[in-house]
Design a protein around this motif. Structure first.
Motif, PDB file in Angstrom:
ATOM      1  N   ILE A 237       0.854  -1.183   0.000  1.00 63.52           N
ATOM      2  CA  ILE A 237       0.000   0.000   0.000  1.00 63.52           C
ATOM      3  C   ILE A 237       0.893   1.236   0.000  1.00 63.52           C
ATOM      4  CG2 ILE A 237      -1.703   1.351   1.300  1.00 63.52           C
ATOM      5  CD1 ILE A 237      -2.912  -1.150   0.176  1.00 63.52           C
ATOM      6  N   GLY A 238       0.538   2.209  -0.830  1.00 67.62           N
ATOM      7  CA  GLY A 238       1.112   3.543  -0.727  1.00 67.62           C
ATOM      8  C   GLY A 238       0.038   4.463  -0.178  1.00 67.62           C
ATOM      9  N   TRP A 239       0.387   5.263   0.833  1.00 74.92           N
ATOM     10  CA  TRP A 239      -0.583   6.175   1.423  1.00 74.92           C
ATOM     11  C   TRP A 239      -0.223   7.614   1.103  1.00 74.92           C
ATOM     12  CZ3 TRP A 239      -0.242   1.969   5.270  1.00 74.92           C
ATOM     13  CH2 TRP A 239      -1.478   1.318   5.449  1.00 74.92           C
ATOM     14  N   LEU A 240      -1.253   8.387   0.826  1.00 76.53           N
ATOM     15  CA  LEU A 240      -1.107   9.803   0.526  1.00 76.53           C
ATOM     16  C   LEU A 240      -1.831  10.582   1.617  1.00 76.53           C
ATOM     17  CD1 LEU A 240      -0.038  11.799  -1.636  1.00 76.53           C
ATOM     18  CD2 LEU A 240      -2.208  11.527  -2.837  1.00 76.53           C
ATOM     19  N   ALA A 241      -1.056  11.166   2.539  1.00 80.22           N
ATOM     20  CA  ALA A 241      -1.621  11.921   3.660  1.00 80.22           C
ATOM     21  C   ALA A 241      -1.430  13.409   3.401  1.00 80.22           C
ATOM     22  CB  ALA A 241      -0.929  11.518   4.962  1.00 80.22           C
ATOM     23  N   PHE A 242      -2.367  14.229   3.879  1.00 81.12           N
ATOM     24  CA  PHE A 242      -2.268  15.664   3.586  1.00 81.12           C
ATOM     25  C   PHE A 242      -2.976  16.475   4.658  1.00 81.12           C
ATOM     26  CE2 PHE A 242      -5.665  13.634   1.263  1.00 81.12           C
ATOM     27  CZ  PHE A 242      -6.781  14.437   1.463  1.00 81.12           C
ATOM     28  N   SER A 243      -2.585  17.736   4.738  1.00 79.96           N
ATOM     29  CA  SER A 243      -3.147  18.642   5.737  1.00 79.96           C
ATOM     30  C   SER A 243      -4.535  19.109   5.315  1.00 79.96           C
ATOM     31  CB  SER A 243      -2.227  19.853   5.922  1.00 79.96           C
ATOM     32  OG  SER A 243      -2.091  20.582   4.715  1.00 79.96           O
TER      33      SER A 243
END
Length: 384
Positions: A237-243
Motif C-alpha cells: 500500500i502507498g498512502w497519501l496523507a495531507f493537511s
C-alpha cells in the motif's frame, strides 16, 4: 533538458531510468538492484501468510472503510506517527507509492508550475513531476539539512519536496530541521512534501512528523509506503496523507484513477505492521545491519573503493568504485548474473555526479549478500 539513455560498455543495454535497470535484474538469483524487500519471511511473518484464507474471508465480510482505518492506524503508529490523520479523510490508499506520487503531481500542477526537489534522489520522482509539466529546481541535500532555504527560492516555487530517509543516501531530516523547514513553507505558502518510503529502517526517522507538520500550520503532503519493508511479493500500500489546508484536489484526482485498494492487502499490511510493532521492526533493523556488515567486510580491502554513506541504516548502500565507471562495473557484474544499480540517474540534475557509484540493495538473504559481495570483489579486483 533531454538526457541521452545510458548504455553499458558492451553497448547493448540502453536504459532511460533506474526502474529499467531494476527490471533487467528481476529474474536474476543475484538481484541486488531494486530496493524492494526480497529476503525470506520471518517465522512470525510466515504465520501471517498461513492465515491468508482466513483473511480473505474476513476481507469479503467486513466494511472496507473499517479495514482501511485499522490498517492505516496500525502502520502509522508502528512507525511512531501517532498524530497522523485518519484514513478515508486525509489519508488516501493507493496501490503503490508511485501511484500516490502521480496523484500528488497531477494535483500540484493545478496550482503551480514549479517545485524545489531534493538532489540526489530516486529518479522516478523527478520523472513523474516533470511528466505533468512541473519545472524542477534542484536543492542539494546538504542545504536542506544544514541551512534555511532562501526566500528567493521559496518565492519561485509552489512546493518543496524532500525524501527522508533519502534514497540512495539514507540521510534523515531531523525533527528540528523539519520544524524549521515547515515554518519557512508556512511563511511563504509553499506546500511541504515528504516521501518517507524508507522510514521504517531508521529509528531517527520515526519521531512524529505529523505532530511537527500540524503545529507549523504549513500546507503539507506526505507519501508513505509499505513496499520496502516486508517481503510480500509486491502486495503493498502507498498512502497519501495531507493537511486540512493543503488546497489541492487530491481526493478528486485519486477518485479519477482508482476506486480503492484491496481489503485483503490492507489486512495483510495490518498484520505485518502489528508484528513490526511487537519486535519485527527491531529484527529488521538487525537483519539489514548484519547484511551491511557482511557486504562491507567482503569489500573492505579492495583498493580504490569505499562506501559513501557511512551512517546509513536504510536497506541500500552506495559503493564508490573509484576511478572506474559505475556503468562499466555494472556491465562486468552482469556477466556474473549479478545486478546492482548505477547511480547516475539518482543525480537527476547532474547525472555525472553519480558516474562512479553503485547502489546495492540489502533486503536479500544473507547468502545472496555474501555471494554478491564475493562476485563484486572479484570484478573490482580484476578491473583495479
Amino acid at each position: 533538458m533531454l538526457q541521452t539513455p545510458a548504455v553499458s560498455r558492451s553497448g547493448d543495454v540502453p536504459v532511460e531510468n533506474l526502474t529499467q535497470f531494476e527490471y533487467l535484474a528481476l529474474n536474476s538469483p543475484l538481484n541486488l538492484a531494486d530496493g524492494h524487500a526480497r529476503q525470506e519471511l520471518t517465522p512470525a511473518q510466515s504465520k501471517v501468510i498461513g492465515e491468508l484464507p482466513d483473511m480473505f474471508a474476513e476481507a469479503a465480510e467486513r466494511p472496507v472503510a473499517e479495514i482501511e482505518r485499522e490498517a492505516c492506524d496500525m502502520f502509522f503508529t508502528a512507525l511512531g506517527q501517532r498524530s497522523h490523520p485518519s484514513a478515508g479523510d486525509r489519508v488516501l490508499s493507493c496501490y503503490s507509492s508511485s501511484l500516490a506520487m502521480e496523484i500528488y503531481a497531477r494535483s500540484l500542477v493545478t496550482g503551480t508550475d514549479a517545485i524545489a526537489l531534493i538532489h540526489p534522489t530516486f529518479d522516478n520522482i523527478p520523472d513523474i513531476l516533470r511528466g505533468v509539466g512541473l519545472r524542477l529546481v534542484p536543492v542539494e541535500e546538504e542545504q536542506i539539512h544544514d541551512a534555511d532555504l532562501t526566500p528567493e527560492l521559496l518565492a519561485s516555487v509552489g512546493a518543496v519536496f524532500v525524501t527522508t530517509p533519502n534514497n540512495p543516501t539514507g540521510r534523515v531530516l531531523g525533527e528540528e530541521r523539519l520544524r524549521r523547514l515547515a515554518e519557512q513553507c508556512a511563511e511563504h505558502d509553499v506546500v511541504l512534501t515528504l516521501d518517507t518510503s524508507f522510514r521504517g529502517f531508521d529509528p531517527d526517522a520515526q519521531y512524529d512528523h505529523y505532530e511537527v507538520l500540524e503545529a507549523s500550520g504549513c500546507r503539507w503532503v506526505v507519501i508513505e509506503d509499505t513496499g520496502k519493508l516486508w517481503p510480500t511479493l509486491e502486495l503493498k500500500i502507498g498512502w497519501l496523507a495531507f493537511s486540512a489546508n493543503a488546497g489541492l484536489p487530491l481526493a478528486k484526482i485519486h477518485s479519477d484513477i482508482l476506486l480503492g485498494v484491496s481489503p485483503l492487502i490492507l489486512l495483510l499490511v495490518r498484520r505485518f505492521a502489528a508484528d513490526a510493532a511487537e519486535g519485527g521492526l527491531t529484527d529488521l533493523h538487525r537483519f539489514i545491519a548484519e547484511n551491511r556488515a557482511v557486504l562491507r567486510t567482503r569489500l573492505a580491502d579492495v583498493p580504490d573503493t569505499w562506501f559513501v554513506d557511512e551512517h546509513s541504516r536504510v536497506s541500500v548502500d552506495r559503493l564508490h568504485v573509484g576511478s572506474r565507471l559505475g556503468l562499466d562495473v555494472w556491465s562486468a557484474l552482469r556477466s556474473h548474473n549479478l545486478y546492482a544499480l548505477p547511480c547516475q540517474k539518482f543525480h537527476w540534475a547532474r547525472p555525472s555526479e553519480g558516474d562512479h557509484t553503485l547502489r546495492i540493495a540489502l533486503s536479500r538473504s544473507p547468502l545472496s549478500i555474501a555471494r554478491a559481495g564475493q562476485a563484486l570483489r572479484s570484478v573490482l579486483l580484476e578491473d583495479g
